[in-house]
Scaffold this active site. Structure first.
Site, mmCIF file in Angstrom:
data_model
loop_
_atom_site.group_PDB
_atom_site.id
_atom_site.type_symbol
_atom_site.label_atom_id
_atom_site.label_comp_id
_atom_site.label_asym_id
_atom_site.label_seq_id
_atom_site.Cartn_x
_atom_site.Cartn_y
_atom_site.Cartn_z
ATOM 1 N N ALA A 121 28.291 54.167 42.241
ATOM 2 C CA ALA A 121 29.630 54.890 43.029
ATOM 3 C C ALA A 121 30.840 54.404 42.043
ATOM 4 O O ALA A 121 31.787 54.024 42.792
ATOM 5 C CB ALA A 121 29.476 53.951 44.162
ATOM 6 N N GLY B 124 29.586 58.416 39.379
ATOM 7 C CA GLY B 124 28.874 58.630 40.463
ATOM 8 C C GLY B 124 29.518 59.375 41.790
ATOM 9 O O GLY B 124 29.047 60.248 42.165
ATOM 10 N N ASP C 200 21.641 48.631 33.939
ATOM 11 C CA ASP C 200 20.354 48.934 34.542
ATOM 12 C C ASP C 200 19.902 50.426 34.483
ATOM 13 O O ASP C 200 18.673 50.585 34.460
ATOM 14 C CB ASP C 200 20.709 48.986 36.157
ATOM 15 C CG ASP C 200 21.237 47.456 36.586
ATOM 16 O OD1 ASP C 200 21.749 46.794 35.619
ATOM 17 O OD2 ASP C 200 21.286 47.317 37.718
ATOM 18 N N HIS D 81 36.846 46.001 21.850
ATOM 19 C CA HIS D 81 38.247 46.381 22.195
ATOM 20 C C HIS D 81 39.270 45.456 21.292
ATOM 21 O O HIS D 81 38.892 44.173 21.467
ATOM 22 C CB HIS D 81 38.691 46.555 23.607
ATOM 23 C CG HIS D 81 39.789 47.242 24.014
ATOM 24 N ND1 HIS D 81 41.131 46.555 23.538
ATOM 25 C CD2 HIS D 81 40.071 48.266 24.661
ATOM 26 C CE1 HIS D 81 41.970 47.471 24.106
ATOM 27 N NE2 HIS D 81 41.592 48.314 24.636
ATOM 28 N N ARG E 52 40.444 52.158 17.844
ATOM 29 C CA ARG E 52 40.096 50.634 18.121
ATOM 30 C C ARG E 52 39.011 50.043 17.238
ATOM 31 O O ARG E 52 39.218 48.823 17.005
ATOM 32 C CB ARG E 52 39.239 50.754 19.553
ATOM 33 C CG ARG E 52 39.986 51.097 20.730
ATOM 34 C CD ARG E 52 39.291 51.312 21.895
ATOM 35 N NE ARG E 52 40.333 51.571 22.852
ATOM 36 C CZ ARG E 52 40.267 51.884 24.250
ATOM 37 N NH1 ARG E 52 38.847 51.871 24.659
ATOM 38 N NH2 ARG E 52 41.099 51.909 25.025
ATOM 39 N N HIS F 133 33.525 46.134 24.628
ATOM 40 C CA HIS F 133 34.222 47.180 25.638
ATOM 41 C C HIS F 133 33.423 48.003 26.217
ATOM 42 O O HIS F 133 33.470 48.525 27.369
ATOM 43 C CB HIS F 133 35.553 47.460 25.078
ATOM 44 C CG HIS F 133 36.408 48.137 25.853
ATOM 45 N ND1 HIS F 133 36.990 47.600 27.150
ATOM 46 C CD2 HIS F 133 37.097 49.481 26.005
ATOM 47 C CE1 HIS F 133 37.641 48.283 27.823
ATOM 48 N NE2 HIS F 133 37.806 49.438 27.089
ATOM 49 N N GLU G 11 29.197 56.304 31.692
ATOM 50 C CA GLU G 11 29.058 55.354 30.609
ATOM 51 C C GLU G 11 27.555 55.286 30.232
ATOM 52 O O GLU G 11 27.216 54.756 29.143
ATOM 53 C CB GLU G 11 29.878 53.997 30.790
ATOM 54 C CG GLU G 11 29.898 53.427 29.353
ATOM 55 C CD GLU G 11 30.700 52.000 29.532
ATOM 56 O OE1 GLU G 11 31.571 52.029 30.453
ATOM 57 O OE2 GLU G 11 30.404 51.159 28.588
ATOM 58 N N ARG H 148 34.724 55.764 20.696
ATOM 59 C CA ARG H 148 35.378 56.349 21.491
ATOM 60 C C ARG H 148 37.009 56.212 21.477
ATOM 61 O O ARG H 148 37.254 54.927 21.092
ATOM 62 C CB ARG H 148 34.883 55.986 22.891
ATOM 63 C CG ARG H 148 35.731 56.414 24.228
ATOM 64 C CD ARG H 148 35.055 55.817 25.096
ATOM 65 N NE ARG H 148 35.487 54.479 25.765
ATOM 66 C CZ ARG H 148 36.460 54.342 26.260
ATOM 67 N NH1 ARG H 148 37.612 54.753 26.437
ATOM 68 N NH2 ARG H 148 36.857 52.965 26.593
ATOM 69 N N SER I 65 37.305 57.929 28.139
ATOM 70 C CA SER I 65 36.157 57.421 28.830
ATOM 71 C C SER I 65 36.286 57.847 30.582
ATOM 72 O O SER I 65 35.367 58.560 31.100
ATOM 73 C CB SER I 65 35.709 56.149 28.963
ATOM 74 O OG SER I 65 34.839 55.742 29.889
HETATM 75 C C1 LIG Z 1 38.391 46.544 31.612
HETATM 76 C C2 LIG Z 1 38.531 47.829 31.285
HETATM 77 C C3 LIG Z 1 39.193 48.837 30.972
HETATM 78 C C4 LIG Z 1 39.079 50.127 30.849
HETATM 79 N N1 LIG Z 1 40.210 51.097 30.742
HETATM 80 C C5 LIG Z 1 39.892 52.485 30.386
HETATM 81 C C6 LIG Z 1 40.859 53.156 30.344
HETATM 82 O O1 LIG Z 1 41.969 53.008 30.440
HETATM 83 N N2 LIG Z 1 40.753 54.506 29.902
HETATM 84 C C7 LIG Z 1 39.516 54.927 29.978
HETATM 85 O O2 LIG Z 1 39.162 56.112 29.458
HETATM 86 N N3 LIG Z 1 38.329 54.336 29.966
HETATM 87 C C8 LIG Z 1 38.824 52.870 30.090
HETATM 88 N N4 LIG Z 1 37.461 51.910 30.249
HETATM 89 C C9 LIG Z 1 36.102 52.349 30.408
HETATM 90 C C10 LIG Z 1 35.811 53.266 31.485
HETATM 91 O O3 LIG Z 1 36.778 52.373 32.679
HETATM 92 C C11 LIG Z 1 34.225 53.089 32.097
HETATM 93 O O4 LIG Z 1 33.598 53.406 30.870
HETATM 94 C C12 LIG Z 1 34.133 53.791 33.111
HETATM 95 O O5 LIG Z 1 35.100 53.711 34.170
HETATM 96 C C13 LIG Z 1 32.667 53.737 33.590
HETATM 97 O O6 LIG Z 1 32.385 54.631 35.019
HETATM 98 P P1 LIG Z 1 30.875 54.795 35.514
HETATM 99 O O7 LIG Z 1 31.257 55.632 36.616
HETATM 100 O O8 LIG Z 1 30.207 55.250 34.124
HETATM 101 O O9 LIG Z 1 30.456 53.166 35.584
HETATM 102 P P2 LIG Z 1 30.969 52.089 36.700
HETATM 103 O O10 LIG Z 1 32.406 52.238 37.091
HETATM 104 O O11 LIG Z 1 30.746 50.808 35.746
HETATM 105 O O12 LIG Z 1 29.947 52.338 37.838
HETATM 106 C C14 LIG Z 1 28.606 52.024 37.611
HETATM 107 C C15 LIG Z 1 28.065 52.180 39.166
HETATM 108 O O13 LIG Z 1 26.813 51.752 39.250
HETATM 109 C C16 LIG Z 1 26.270 50.946 39.819
HETATM 110 N N5 LIG Z 1 25.039 50.347 39.769
HETATM 111 C C17 LIG Z 1 24.574 49.711 38.375
HETATM 112 N N6 LIG Z 1 23.591 49.386 38.458
HETATM 113 C C18 LIG Z 1 22.940 49.695 39.591
HETATM 114 C C19 LIG Z 1 21.498 49.661 40.282
HETATM 115 N N7 LIG Z 1 20.631 49.046 39.524
HETATM 116 N N8 LIG Z 1 21.451 50.126 41.459
HETATM 117 C C20 LIG Z 1 22.434 50.715 42.326
HETATM 118 N N9 LIG Z 1 23.757 50.596 41.734
HETATM 119 C C21 LIG Z 1 23.689 50.258 40.226
HETATM 120 C C22 LIG Z 1 27.479 49.952 40.242
HETATM 121 O O14 LIG Z 1 27.315 49.357 41.520
HETATM 122 C C23 LIG Z 1 28.363 51.018 40.099
HETATM 123 O O15 LIG Z 1 28.811 51.455 41.432
HETATM 124 C C24 LIG Z 1 37.632 50.636 30.585
HETATM 125 C C25 LIG Z 1 36.727 49.766 30.768
HETATM 126 C C26 LIG Z 1 36.951 48.389 30.961
HETATM 127 C C27 LIG Z 1 35.838 47.662 30.971
#
Ligand SMILES: Cc1cc2nc3c(=O)[nH]c(=O)nc-3n(C[C@H](O)[C@H](O)[C@H](O)COP(=O)(O)OP(=O)(O)OC[C@H]3O[C@@H](n4cnc5c(N)ncnc54)[C@H](O)[C@@H]3O)c2cc1C
Length: 561
Positions: free
Chosen positions: A11, A15, A206, A227, A271, A340, A364, A375, A380
């Site tokens: 989520a 997601g 995961d 990073h 980066r 990062h 991601e 990247r 992202s």
């Molecule tokens: C500190 C930080 C700052 C960043 N800043 C930037 C930025 O400014 N600009 C940019 O472009 N990118 C940035 N990034 C990268 C970017 O934020 C992430 O790559 C992106 O938000 C990932 O989104 P996602 O939806 O793929 O995963 P996430 O937001 O990590 O969500 C993963 C979801 O999966 C769920 N999940 C995981 N495993 C399971 C499981 N086994 N069962 C059920 N649920 C599960 C979790 O509960 C969560 O809801 C940053 C990253 C970090 C760490």
């Protein structure tokens, strides 16, 4: 048993975006191991890239992304990404996103690393938080069913088709079978593989590990982003946009050392290059007080009246004050590089499809690949929106035109049996000790600078730890809120992914983007302009194959800034 058209695991931004899109046509559930707004996307500070200024163009965004990727990104996917980014941005804007604006009311934009135009839209330094909450509002408005604190431990794949998942319902302490016509992986990154990381404790890769177990290819896993600027000691992120707003990097001699590495871009080089430059300064004894950090200074912007730091970077101001007692209006911030982001992930096409029928991926955890070997900052968040929407749409189309397939084996019982055997194993090993050893080794031996023999040592240790983990006793035998069991399950994922990252890095005898080999310091297009595909075989061995990179508009050339 619960049945949906589509189950989305995760989520975060990917997601939620997929859920909002797919629920227009299908019956959708989101499963998340944490409450949606606690997903790690909320930690993103800087913002997202989009060519919306009349002086900017998608071609320029595309070229910057490909050059930044060290020519490993698939150019057809990058083109589509850059073309669709503006509508993804306006979708959010029209949903009420509170981003910074210029005086004329249009969205404000600034530079981020490796960009040739200021195309990063932002909401102070709380960009991820703001987008996450905007999407969550839309999710609440939709008819999507959200299962909070459900951790998926098994993908149901039978006869080459994905038929649902098994998940652990933490609150009620039961394992549940959730059937669906399709599943979307949106589980985020694996930052916890490394000791120094900006990622949260929940980022244990995961989805990638679950896919790997089912024989699905993980692509380009050796490309790990470090990073450049994370707060010394804690590794909390200090956004690239601090440098985008004029922040200087200084060594112990108060020298803006980037002038020796990339004079044309200085602190705003991509980066991978800035991280290596900082690490080189530290290795050469030029860290502050000879320690493993340098300074990032933005105080001059505040003092000259360019902006009020507490308004422009409220979160970073607070983080530096709370954790290091540094007032960044007056003093520089001690920073060091840390893991990062994962450029690699589940091999996915531009429509979000994986190698398995009915299984899709976005965000991601996926690798499309638009980031290649490195990247760019800001790409992202946009990736989660563009490809979250695409995966949601593709899964919905697939699901409304497919019947729920019969399930032959009793996957719930098989999974429960596996969990019972974990709970009954005995020995003197400890989860935290194995986790610590793994993470320290990965940061030290498979980090910013890599070399054959330390990486081989790391691989040997990983294999040893994979055996040792079977000697862990889970002391908590209860079913409700058994977080010790979850820690164990996550540790298994970390070990499996660390193995894939390390094997890919050992094999790739060149330097490209984030993957730098002291023993092979040059990029080698003749032999290595190709994607790595890693698969787990039935006997547990890892099969490595390679796949071509799509080159359309920009033939590879030397990456100079
Ligand atoms: C500190 C930080 C700052 C960043 N800043 C930037 C930025 O400014 N600009 C940019 O472009 N990118 C940035 N990034 C990268 C970017 O934020 C992430 O790559 C992106 O938000 C990932 O989104 P996602 O939806 O793929 O995963 P996430 O937001 O990590 O969500 C993963 C979801 O999966 C769920 N999940 C995981 N495993 C399971 C499981 N086994 N069962 C059920 N649920 C599960 C979790 O509960 C969560 O809801 C940053 C990253 C970090 C760490």
């Amino acid at each position: 048993m619960i049945i949906y058209d589509i189950v989305i695991i995760g989520a975060g931004l990917a997601g939620m975006r997929a859920a909002i899109e797919s629920s227009k046509k299908a019956n959708v559930a989101v499963l998340s191991k944490v409450y949606p707004t606690r997903s790690h996307s909320g930690a993103a500070q800087g913002g997202l890239n989009v060519a919306i200024d009349p002086e900017d163009s998608w071609e320029s965004h595309m070229f910057d992304t490909i050059k930044g990727s060290d020519y490993l990104a698939d150019q057809n996917a990058v083109e589509m990404f850059c073309k669709e980014a503006p509508s993804a941005m306006y979708d959010l804007d029209h949903s009420g996103l509170l981003f910074d604006r210029k005086e004329d009311g249009t969205l404000d934009q600034k530079f981020s690393g490796g960009a040739s135009f200021p195309r990063n839209c932002f909401g102070g330094d709380l960009s991820g938080h703001k987008i996450l909450h905007t999407l969550y509002e839309q999710l609440l408005k939709s008819n999507v069913k959200v299962h909070n604190e459900y951790t998926v431990t098994k993908l149901i794949i039978e006869e080459g088709v994905c038929k649902g998942v098994v998940a652990y319902d933490l609150r009620h302490g039961r394992f549940e079978l959730i059937r669906s016509k399709s599943v979307i992986l949106a589980t985020g990154g694996y930052g916890q593989v490394f000791y120094r990381t900006t990622n949260d404790a929940i980022n244990t890769g995961d989805g990638m590990a679950l896919a790997l177990r089912e024989g699905i290819s993980l692509q380009d896993m050796e490309f790990v982003q470090f990073h450049p600027t994370t707060l010394y000691g804690t590794n909390l992120l200090i956004s690239e946009t601090v440098r985008g707003d004029g922040g200087y990097l200084l060594n112990k001699n108060n020298e803006r050392f980037m002038s020796r590495y990339v004079p044309s871009k200085m602190e705003l080089a991509p980066r991978d290059i800035v991280s290596r430059s900082i690490q080189t300064e530290i290795n050469d004894g030029l860290g502050i007080d000879g320690k493993d950090y340098v300074y990032l200074d933005i105080s001059h912007a505040h003092q000259s009246g360019k902006f009020d730091i507490t308004q422009r970077f409220p979160q970073i101001f607070e983080i530096a004050k709370k954790y290091m007692d540094v007032d960044i209006r007056e003093n520089p911030i001690p920073i060091q590089p840390a893991q990062h982001y994962s450029m690699g992930g589940v091999k996915t096409d531009m429509m979000g499809k994986t190698e398995i029928e009915g299984l899709f991926a976005a965000g991601e955890c996926s690798c499309i690949s638009i980031h290649g070997a490195n990247r760019l900052g800001g790409n992202s968040l946009m990736d989660t929106l563009v490809f979250g929407k695409r995966a949601g749409n593709t899964a919905a189309e697939y699901s409304i035109n497919t019947k729920l397939k019969a399930m032959k084996s009793n996957f719930l019982e098989i999974e429960k049996k596996r969990i019972r055997s974990i709970l009954s194993q005995e020995g003197n090993e400890s989860i935290s000790e194995i986790r610590k050893q793994l993470r320290e080794t990965m940061s030290k031996k498979v980090g910013i600078y890599r070399e054959s023999s330390p990486m081989k040592e790391a691989l040997n240790l990983i294999k040893k730890l994979q055996t040792q983990i079977q000697m862990i006793t889970i002391k908590d035998k209860s079913s409700v809120f058994n977080t010790e069991l979850l820690d164990y399950i996550e540790l298994e994922y970390l070990l499996e992914l660390a193995e894939i990252i390390t094997i890919g890095a050992i094999n790739r005898t060149e330097s490209r983007g984030s993957h730098f080999r002291n023993d092979y310091p040059q990029r080698d297009d003749e032999n290595w302009l190709k994607h790595t595909l890693a698969k787990k075989c039935d006997d547990g061995s890892i099969d490595i194959k390679y796949d071509k990179v799509y080159i359309t508009k920009y033939p590879p050339k030397e990456r100079k800034y």
